[in-house]
Design a protein around this motif. Structure first.
Motif, PDB file in Angstrom:
ATOM      1  N   LEU A   1     -32.159   2.171 -51.685  1.00 33.78           N
ATOM      2  CA  LEU A   1     -32.458   2.246 -50.247  1.00 33.78           C
ATOM      3  C   LEU A   1     -32.323   3.230 -49.720  1.00 33.78           C
ATOM      4  CD1 LEU A   1     -33.788  -0.223 -48.667  1.00 33.78           C
ATOM      5  CD2 LEU A   1     -31.470  -0.399 -47.651  1.00 33.78           C
ATOM      6  N   ASP A   2     -31.228   3.706 -48.581  1.00 31.59           N
ATOM      7  CA  ASP A   2     -31.459   5.344 -47.330  1.00 31.59           C
ATOM      8  C   ASP A   2     -32.086   6.004 -48.464  1.00 31.59           C
ATOM      9  OD1 ASP A   2     -30.157   3.000 -45.432  1.00 31.59           O
ATOM     10  OD2 ASP A   2     -28.360   3.619 -45.882  1.00 31.59           O
ATOM     11  N   GLY A   3     -32.941   6.854 -47.566  1.00 28.94           N
ATOM     12  CA  GLY A   3     -33.468   8.147 -48.220  1.00 28.94           C
ATOM     13  C   GLY A   3     -34.639   7.787 -49.429  1.00 28.94           C
ATOM     14  N   THR A   4     -34.681   6.282 -49.990  1.00 23.20           N
ATOM     15  CA  THR A   4     -35.834   6.181 -51.221  1.00 23.20           C
ATOM     16  C   THR A   4     -36.456   4.986 -50.255  1.00 23.20           C
ATOM     17  OG1 THR A   4     -33.777   7.082 -52.197  1.00 23.20           O
ATOM     18  CG2 THR A   4     -35.648   5.377 -53.224  1.00 23.20           C
ATOM     19  N   LEU A   5     -36.657   4.068 -50.055  1.00 26.00           N
ATOM     20  CA  LEU A   5     -37.088   3.341 -49.422  1.00 26.00           C
ATOM     21  C   LEU A   5     -37.408   3.297 -47.429  1.00 26.00           C
ATOM     22  CD1 LEU A   5     -36.164  -0.325 -51.129  1.00 26.00           C
ATOM     23  CD2 LEU A   5     -38.027   1.255 -51.801  1.00 26.00           C
ATOM     24  N   THR A   6     -36.478   3.385 -47.131  1.00 31.68           N
ATOM     25  CA  THR A   6     -36.081   3.715 -45.307  1.00 31.68           C
ATOM     26  C   THR A   6     -35.574   5.058 -45.398  1.00 31.68           C
ATOM     27  OG1 THR A   6     -34.147   2.286 -45.266  1.00 31.68           O
ATOM     28  CG2 THR A   6     -36.810   1.338 -45.589  1.00 31.68           C
ATOM     29  N   ASP A   7     -36.250   5.811 -44.044  1.00 28.11           N
ATOM     30  CA  ASP A   7     -35.758   6.770 -44.133  1.00 28.11           C
ATOM     31  C   ASP A   7     -34.922   6.317 -42.141  1.00 28.11           C
ATOM     32  OD1 ASP A   7     -35.025   8.590 -42.256  1.00 28.11           O
ATOM     33  OD2 ASP A   7     -36.940   9.931 -41.830  1.00 28.11           O
TER      34      ASP A   7
END
Length: 215
Positions: free
Chosen positions: A8-14
Protein backbone atom coordinates in the motif's frame (compact mmCIF):
# COMPACT_ATOMS: atom_id res chain seq x y z
CA UNK A 1 1.52 -14.39 -13.58
CA UNK A 2 -2.04 -14.95 -12.37
CA UNK A 3 -1.96 -13.43 -8.87
CA UNK A 4 -0.53 -10.03 -7.92
CA UNK A 5 -0.03 -8.74 -4.38
CA UNK A 6 0.33 -4.97 -3.94
CA UNK A 7 1.90 -3.15 -1.04
CA UNK A 8 0.00 0.00 0.00
CA UNK A 9 2.28 2.80 1.25
CA UNK A 10 4.75 3.81 -1.44
CA UNK A 11 3.15 1.53 -4.02
CA UNK A 12 -0.54 2.40 -4.35
CA UNK A 13 -0.55 5.67 -2.39
CA UNK A 14 1.93 8.32 -1.29
CA UNK A 15 1.23 8.48 2.44
CA UNK A 16 4.40 10.35 3.37
CA UNK A 17 2.76 13.61 4.47
CA UNK A 18 0.43 11.93 6.95
CA UNK A 19 3.04 9.53 8.32
CA UNK A 20 5.65 12.25 8.86
CA UNK A 21 3.18 14.61 10.53
CA UNK A 22 1.92 11.86 12.84
CA UNK A 23 5.46 10.91 13.82
CA UNK A 24 6.14 14.58 14.60
CA UNK A 25 2.95 14.76 16.66
CA UNK A 26 3.86 11.71 18.75
CA UNK A 27 7.40 12.90 19.43
CA UNK A 28 6.27 16.42 20.32
CA UNK A 29 3.63 15.09 22.74
CA UNK A 30 6.37 13.08 24.45
CA UNK A 31 8.64 16.16 24.56
CA UNK A 32 11.29 14.29 22.58
CA UNK A 33 13.67 15.73 20.03
CA UNK A 34 12.17 15.45 16.57
CA UNK A 35 14.33 14.61 13.54
CA UNK A 36 13.90 16.60 10.34
CA UNK A 37 11.07 15.65 7.95
CA UNK A 38 13.66 14.17 5.58
CA UNK A 39 15.07 12.00 8.37
CA UNK A 40 11.57 10.84 9.34
CA UNK A 41 10.76 10.13 5.70
CA UNK A 42 13.61 7.61 5.61
CA UNK A 43 11.75 5.51 8.20
CA UNK A 44 8.61 5.04 6.08
CA UNK A 45 8.20 1.43 5.05
CA UNK A 46 8.68 -0.85 8.04
CA UNK A 47 5.90 -1.09 10.64
CA UNK A 48 5.46 2.19 12.56
CA UNK A 49 6.12 0.39 15.85
CA UNK A 50 9.57 -0.61 14.58
CA UNK A 51 10.23 2.81 13.07
CA UNK A 52 9.46 4.57 16.36
CA UNK A 53 11.99 2.45 18.22
CA UNK A 54 14.65 3.41 15.69
CA UNK A 55 13.71 7.09 15.66
CA UNK A 56 13.69 7.35 19.45
CA UNK A 57 16.77 5.11 19.73
CA UNK A 58 15.11 2.98 22.38
CA UNK A 59 14.00 -0.57 23.05
CA UNK A 60 11.72 0.53 25.92
CA UNK A 61 8.49 -1.24 24.96
CA UNK A 62 6.33 1.00 27.15
CA UNK A 63 7.71 4.16 25.56
CA UNK A 64 7.34 2.73 22.05
CA UNK A 65 3.74 1.70 22.71
CA UNK A 66 2.88 5.15 24.10
CA UNK A 67 4.43 6.82 21.06
CA UNK A 68 2.47 4.47 18.81
CA UNK A 69 -0.75 5.29 20.67
CA UNK A 70 -0.15 9.01 20.15
CA UNK A 71 0.74 8.44 16.50
CA UNK A 72 -2.56 6.63 15.98
CA UNK A 73 -4.56 9.35 17.75
CA UNK A 74 -3.66 11.78 14.99
CA UNK A 75 -3.45 9.23 12.19
CA UNK A 76 -6.93 7.78 12.72
CA UNK A 77 -8.60 11.19 12.37
CA UNK A 78 -6.33 13.30 10.17
CA UNK A 79 -3.14 11.63 9.00
CA UNK A 80 -4.94 8.81 7.27
CA UNK A 81 -6.25 11.30 4.69
CA UNK A 82 -2.99 13.23 4.24
CA UNK A 83 -2.38 10.85 1.40
CA UNK A 84 -2.76 10.60 -2.37
CA UNK A 85 -3.02 7.90 -5.01
CA UNK A 86 0.00 7.75 -7.31
CA UNK A 87 -0.67 8.92 -10.84
CA UNK A 88 -1.40 5.94 -13.07
CA UNK A 89 -2.46 3.55 -10.31
CA UNK A 90 -6.21 3.46 -11.15
CA UNK A 91 -5.43 2.86 -14.83
CA UNK A 92 -2.92 0.13 -13.97
CA UNK A 93 -5.31 -1.65 -11.62
CA UNK A 94 -8.09 -1.40 -14.19
CA UNK A 95 -5.92 -2.91 -16.92
CA UNK A 96 -4.73 -5.76 -14.70
CA UNK A 97 -8.27 -6.52 -13.53
CA UNK A 98 -9.49 -6.59 -17.13
CA UNK A 99 -6.81 -9.18 -17.94
CA UNK A 100 -8.44 -11.65 -15.52
CA UNK A 101 -5.59 -11.52 -13.03
CA UNK A 102 -6.43 -11.68 -9.33
CA UNK A 103 -5.28 -8.66 -7.35
CA UNK A 104 -4.69 -8.46 -3.60
CA UNK A 105 -3.35 -5.91 -1.11
CA UNK A 106 -0.67 -7.16 1.30
CA UNK A 107 0.51 -4.40 3.63
CA UNK A 108 2.05 -4.23 7.09
CA UNK A 109 -0.27 -1.30 7.83
CA UNK A 110 -3.13 -2.33 10.16
CA UNK A 111 -6.06 -3.71 8.19
CA UNK A 112 -8.52 -1.33 9.87
CA UNK A 113 -6.66 1.66 8.41
CA UNK A 114 -5.92 -0.02 5.08
CA UNK A 115 -9.59 -0.65 4.38
CA UNK A 116 -10.50 2.97 5.17
CA UNK A 117 -7.80 4.29 2.84
CA UNK A 118 -8.78 2.06 -0.06
CA UNK A 119 -12.46 2.91 0.40
CA UNK A 120 -11.67 6.63 0.59
CA UNK A 121 -9.81 6.52 -2.73
CA UNK A 122 -12.34 4.14 -4.33
CA UNK A 123 -9.74 1.43 -4.94
CA UNK A 124 -11.34 -1.41 -2.97
CA UNK A 125 -13.27 -2.95 -5.84
CA UNK A 126 -10.11 -3.69 -7.83
CA UNK A 127 -9.02 -6.30 -5.27
CA UNK A 128 -10.15 -9.83 -4.56
CA UNK A 129 -9.11 -9.46 -0.93
CA UNK A 130 -7.21 -7.07 1.34
CA UNK A 131 -4.67 -8.23 3.91
CA UNK A 132 -2.99 -6.15 6.61
CA UNK A 133 -1.65 -6.46 10.11
CA UNK A 134 -3.53 -6.34 13.39
CA UNK A 135 -3.25 -3.36 15.75
CA UNK A 136 -1.33 -5.63 18.13
CA UNK A 137 1.43 -6.00 15.54
CA UNK A 138 0.50 -9.51 14.46
CA UNK A 139 1.31 -10.03 10.75
CA UNK A 140 3.29 -6.79 10.43
CA UNK A 141 6.30 -8.85 9.29
CA UNK A 142 6.09 -9.11 5.49
CA UNK A 143 7.38 -12.69 5.37
CA UNK A 144 4.65 -13.81 7.77
CA UNK A 145 2.01 -11.66 6.08
CA UNK A 146 2.64 -13.07 2.60
CA UNK A 147 2.68 -16.59 4.03
CA UNK A 148 -0.71 -15.82 5.58
CA UNK A 149 -2.05 -14.49 2.26
CA UNK A 150 -0.93 -17.59 0.39
CA UNK A 151 -2.41 -19.98 2.94
CA UNK A 152 -5.67 -18.05 3.29
CA UNK A 153 -6.31 -17.88 -0.44
CA UNK A 154 -4.68 -21.15 -1.58
CA UNK A 155 -2.57 -19.20 -4.07
CA UNK A 156 0.35 -21.05 -5.62
CA UNK A 157 3.63 -19.23 -4.86
CA UNK A 158 4.95 -19.84 -8.38
CA UNK A 159 1.86 -18.10 -9.79
CA UNK A 160 2.02 -15.16 -7.38
CA UNK A 161 4.04 -11.93 -7.56
CA UNK A 162 4.56 -9.18 -4.97
CA UNK A 163 4.84 -5.52 -5.96
CA UNK A 164 6.34 -3.12 -3.42
CA UNK A 165 8.70 -0.23 -2.82
CA UNK A 166 10.88 -1.47 0.05
CA UNK A 167 13.22 -4.38 0.64
CA UNK A 168 10.72 -5.90 3.09
CA UNK A 169 8.32 -6.56 0.20
CA UNK A 170 11.03 -8.18 -1.90
CA UNK A 171 12.37 -10.32 0.94
CA UNK A 172 8.84 -11.35 1.92
CA UNK A 173 8.16 -12.53 -1.61
CA UNK A 174 11.45 -14.38 -1.96
CA UNK A 175 11.10 -16.18 1.36
CA UNK A 176 7.69 -17.45 0.26
CA UNK A 177 8.77 -18.60 -3.19
CA UNK A 178 7.15 -15.71 -5.08
CA UNK A 179 8.60 -13.38 -7.69
CA UNK A 180 8.68 -9.64 -7.05
CA UNK A 181 8.66 -6.24 -8.71
CA UNK A 182 10.34 -3.33 -6.94
CA UNK A 183 8.97 0.14 -7.66
CA UNK A 184 11.23 3.18 -7.41
CA UNK A 185 8.52 5.87 -7.29
CA UNK A 186 7.84 5.04 -3.63
CA UNK A 187 10.06 5.22 -0.54
CA UNK A 188 12.86 2.79 -1.38
CA UNK A 189 15.79 3.22 -3.75
CA UNK A 190 16.60 1.10 -6.77
CA UNK A 191 19.80 0.04 -5.01
CA UNK A 192 17.82 -1.19 -2.00
CA UNK A 193 15.36 -3.12 -4.16
CA UNK A 194 17.99 -4.72 -6.37
CA UNK A 195 20.05 -5.59 -3.31
CA UNK A 196 17.06 -7.40 -1.82
CA UNK A 197 16.68 -9.44 -5.01
CA UNK A 198 13.80 -7.83 -6.93
CA UNK A 199 13.15 -9.72 -10.16
CA UNK A 200 12.16 -6.55 -11.99
CA UNK A 201 12.31 -2.80 -11.36
CA UNK A 202 9.52 -0.44 -12.48
CA UNK A 203 9.83 3.32 -12.27
CA UNK A 204 6.13 4.16 -12.61
CA UNK A 205 2.73 2.49 -12.21
CA UNK A 206 2.28 2.50 -15.98
CA UNK A 207 5.50 0.50 -16.37
CA UNK A 208 3.85 -2.18 -14.24
CA UNK A 209 0.89 -2.33 -16.63
CA UNK A 210 3.19 -2.39 -19.65
CA UNK A 211 5.15 -5.30 -18.19
CA UNK A 212 2.06 -7.44 -17.77
CA UNK A 213 0.56 -6.46 -21.12
CA UNK A 214 3.70 -7.86 -22.75
CA UNK A 215 3.41 -11.26 -21.04
Amino acid sequence: MRNILFDLDGTLTDSSEGIVRCLQYALEKLSLECPTPAELHAHIGPPVRNALGLIMKTDDDDLIEEALRLYRVRFSETGIYENRVYEGIPETLSALSASSRRLFVATSKPLVFTERILNHFQLTDYFDAIFGSELSGKLDNKVELIRHVLSSTALAPDETLMIGDRMYDIIGARENGCLSIGVTYGFGSEEELRGAGANLICKSPLEIAEHFSAE
